[in-house]
Enzyme design. Structure first.
Site, mmCIF file in Angstrom:
data_model
loop_
_atom_site.group_PDB
_atom_site.id
_atom_site.type_symbol
_atom_site.label_atom_id
_atom_site.label_comp_id
_atom_site.label_asym_id
_atom_site.label_seq_id
_atom_site.Cartn_x
_atom_site.Cartn_y
_atom_site.Cartn_z
ATOM 1 N N PHE A 45 5.333 -0.276 -1.318
ATOM 2 C CA PHE A 45 4.462 -0.379 -0.152
ATOM 3 C C PHE A 45 3.040 -0.014 -0.605
ATOM 4 O O PHE A 45 2.856 0.967 -1.320
ATOM 5 C CB PHE A 45 4.967 0.595 0.920
ATOM 6 C CG PHE A 45 4.306 0.436 2.247
ATOM 7 C CD1 PHE A 45 4.695 -0.564 3.127
ATOM 8 C CD2 PHE A 45 3.272 1.280 2.616
ATOM 9 C CE1 PHE A 45 4.077 -0.708 4.357
ATOM 10 C CE2 PHE A 45 2.649 1.138 3.850
ATOM 11 C CZ PHE A 45 3.055 0.147 4.719
ATOM 12 N N ASP A 63 10.160 8.229 -1.965
ATOM 13 C CA ASP A 63 9.650 7.854 -0.651
ATOM 14 C C ASP A 63 10.853 7.390 0.182
ATOM 15 O O ASP A 63 11.529 6.420 -0.178
ATOM 16 C CB ASP A 63 8.616 6.730 -0.819
ATOM 17 C CG ASP A 63 7.975 6.343 0.506
ATOM 18 O OD1 ASP A 63 8.669 6.372 1.543
ATOM 19 O OD2 ASP A 63 6.786 5.985 0.497
ATOM 20 N N TYR A 95 8.572 7.598 12.270
ATOM 21 C CA TYR A 95 8.399 6.627 13.358
ATOM 22 C C TYR A 95 9.202 5.358 13.153
ATOM 23 O O TYR A 95 9.181 4.480 14.002
ATOM 24 C CB TYR A 95 6.914 6.300 13.583
ATOM 25 C CG TYR A 95 6.140 5.873 12.347
ATOM 26 C CD1 TYR A 95 6.264 4.586 11.829
ATOM 27 C CD2 TYR A 95 5.280 6.753 11.709
ATOM 28 C CE1 TYR A 95 5.564 4.200 10.706
ATOM 29 C CE2 TYR A 95 4.567 6.377 10.584
ATOM 30 C CZ TYR A 95 4.704 5.099 10.085
ATOM 31 O OH TYR A 95 4.011 4.729 8.969
ATOM 32 N N LYS A 96 9.911 5.252 12.020
ATOM 33 C CA LYS A 96 10.731 4.059 11.779
ATOM 34 C C LYS A 96 12.138 4.330 12.333
ATOM 35 O O LYS A 96 12.327 4.385 13.536
ATOM 36 C CB LYS A 96 10.691 3.705 10.293
ATOM 37 C CG LYS A 96 9.283 3.228 9.889
ATOM 38 C CD LYS A 96 9.089 3.011 8.411
ATOM 39 C CE LYS A 96 7.664 2.532 8.139
ATOM 40 N NZ LYS A 96 7.253 2.659 6.743
ATOM 41 N N ARG A 151 11.685 -10.438 7.894
ATOM 42 C CA ARG A 151 12.353 -9.146 7.726
ATOM 43 C C ARG A 151 13.000 -8.719 9.037
ATOM 44 O O ARG A 151 12.373 -8.753 10.090
ATOM 45 C CB ARG A 151 11.300 -8.145 7.283
ATOM 46 C CG ARG A 151 11.836 -6.851 6.753
ATOM 47 C CD ARG A 151 10.707 -6.016 6.201
ATOM 48 N NE ARG A 151 9.866 -5.507 7.278
ATOM 49 C CZ ARG A 151 9.232 -4.336 7.247
ATOM 50 N NH1 ARG A 151 9.340 -3.572 6.189
ATOM 51 N NH2 ARG A 151 8.483 -3.944 8.248
HETATM 52 C C1 LIG Z 1 5.939 2.859 6.392
HETATM 53 C C2 LIG Z 1 5.675 3.313 5.001
HETATM 54 C C3 LIG Z 1 4.611 4.176 4.729
HETATM 55 C C4 LIG Z 1 3.697 4.587 5.847
HETATM 56 O O1 LIG Z 1 2.642 5.396 5.477
HETATM 57 P P1 LIG Z 1 1.725 6.006 6.631
HETATM 58 O O2 LIG Z 1 0.900 7.001 5.944
HETATM 59 O O3 LIG Z 1 2.638 6.550 7.670
HETATM 60 O O4 LIG Z 1 0.931 4.880 7.220
HETATM 61 C C5 LIG Z 1 4.458 4.621 3.435
HETATM 62 N N1 LIG Z 1 5.302 4.225 2.439
HETATM 63 C C6 LIG Z 1 6.314 3.372 2.671
HETATM 64 C C7 LIG Z 1 7.220 2.969 1.564
HETATM 65 C C8 LIG Z 1 6.518 2.885 3.963
HETATM 66 O O5 LIG Z 1 7.505 2.039 4.200
#
Ligand SMILES: *Cc1c(COP(=O)(O)O)cnc(C)c1O
Length: 410
Positions: free
Chosen positions: A127, A199, A224-225, A369
């Site tokens: 990401f 992560d 939040y996911k 997705r």
């Molecule tokens: C959703 C997600 C993030 C989100 O980062 P934020 O700081 O909350 O915006 C980070 N890393 C991964 C792999 C994600 O899927």
């Protein structure tokens, strides 16, 4: 194996031990929500909990709530509630700040624990915020960033080259849904003298996780996911107990101080994971997270995993007639809780599905997705969503030009 019929799905739902959780969520009429891996649905308990926090704790009790309502200890209390979901001890987890900020803290802490080494190994397809934060942290620390495909021998080769201080990987790949071997990769990294930061954004609440059992060093994740704590909800940091006396993160604010109310002039890190805190936290957002975690405290993650694999298997089978390429690993043990398909027309296909009430999302360049959240999705929802996808693709409906217009957030 013959494909399941809609009636079979209704039967599976009736026998589903997790089915009752669906009643604990607000779900709009006529929608099959396959985006809970991006923004989880709203638990019915949340608005009341947030209102109570605002009206009573803040409105009536004002500053006394720092003590009386436990505001000061909220990051630790929420961390302890989250710990069982990630296989951690209660004192190894704190909630606070966002994922990006916590990634920054963890990567720098790992680099500092491994002096004499200067490479941070990341994954090419991670990401973007993980990549950007690593770049920023490496620049600041005079370290070097290197990227590999962790699902290939490149990872082992890069570790064997030497000099790797820290490895940062996603447990589940946000785009492909591939689930990584946390135990094996952590062991491999340790064998080569590197520390690991995992992560967990796409695995917490989606698959059972054993951070302690895998001897992980640091982990971060968002709430939040799959954890349903609401847009922009606070993230968490895991710090393995063996690093509690030595890990130093760079954002040395007063909430991470050993004696914050001495108001002394010098920073002394707190014991334990608390040293990963920085400043005051969004306590209204914490109330939403608490409502959600109290529900998760009643959830058996093994049942979640079992149903997640059944739902994703079902979706893969039923969407096969659409003829899209399957991006997600077909083997159950290598799959998170999502199914990704690819096609050059992926974006308009997703738009056409959303118009029919089937909500998934699109990830550039060509990935459709779909996230599967076993607490509020039924087998029959998966059946209906798959039927809609097959129809949208096979009828050519997705080619209507109005589906090609891009929205700001995809
Ligand atoms: C959703 C997600 C993030 C989100 O980062 P934020 O700081 O909350 O915006 C980070 N890393 C991964 C792999 C994600 O899927």
């Amino acid at each position: 194996m013959t494909a399941m019929t809609r009636a079979d799905c209704v039967e599976r739902d009736a026998a589903d031990p997790l089915a009752h959780f669906r009643d604990e969520f607000v779900l709009p009429e006529g929608v099959v929500y396959l985006d809970g891996n991006s923004l989880g649905a709203l638990p019915k308990a949340t608005p009341g909990r947030v209102a109570e926090m605002v009206e009573r704790e803040w409105g009536q009790n004002l500053i006394a709530s720092w003590n009386d309502a436990g505001w000061w200890d909220k990051p630790r209390v929420l961390g302890a509630k989250l710990a069982p979901l990630i296989g951690a001890a209660p004192h190894e987890v704190v909630v606070g700040d966002g994922t990006s900020v916590n990634l920054f803290k963890a990567v720098i802490a790992a680099l500092r624990l491994n002096p004499g080494r200067s490479v941070v190994l990341g994954e090419s397809g991670n990401f973007p915020t993980d990549l950007y934060i690593t770049q920023g942290a490496a620049e600041l620390m005079g370290a070097v960033e290197r990227r590999v495909d962790p699902d290939s021998p490149e990872l082992g080769e890069a570790l064997a080259t030497g000099g790797v201080a820290a490895v940062l990987l996603s447990h589940v790949d946000y785009r492909t849904g591939a689930l990584r071997d946390m135990a094996g990769i952590t062991r491999l990294a340790h064998d080569h003298g590197a520390l690991v930061v995992w992560d967990l954004c796409h695995s917490v609440g989606a698959v059972p996780i054993g951070l302690d059992a895998c001897a992980v060093d640091f982990a971060v994740g968002c709430t939040y996911k799959y954890l349903n704590a609401g847009p922009g909800a606070p993230a968490f940091s895991y710090v393995a107990e063996r690093h509690h006396g030595t890990a130093r993160q760079p954002l040395s604010g007063w909430h991470g101080h050993a004696r914050p109310f001495d108001f002394t002039g010098d920073y002394v890190p707190a014991e334990g994971a608390s040293r990963f805190l920085s400043g005051s936290q969004p306590l209204i957002a914490d109330a939403a997270l608490e409502a959600s975690l109290d529900m998760w405290g009643r959830v058996d993650m093994e049942l979640v995993r079992e149903k997640s694999l059944a739902l994703t298997d079902l979706f893969i089978e039923l969407t096969a007639p659409a003829g899209l390429d399957l991006v997600t690993p077909r083997q159950a043990e290598r799959r998170g809780s999502q199914v990704s398909l690819s096609h050059p027309g992926g974006y308009p296909m997703v738009r056409a599905l959303i118009e029919r009430g089937v909500i998934g999302d699109f990830r550039a360049p060509d990935v459709l997705r779909f996230g599967f959240t076993p607490l509020y999705l039924r087998y029959v929802d998966v059946f209906d969503a798959a039927a809609a996808l097959v129809e949208v693709v096979c009828s050519g409906q997705w080619r209507n030009p109005r589906f090609a217009e891009r929205e700001q957030v995809t």
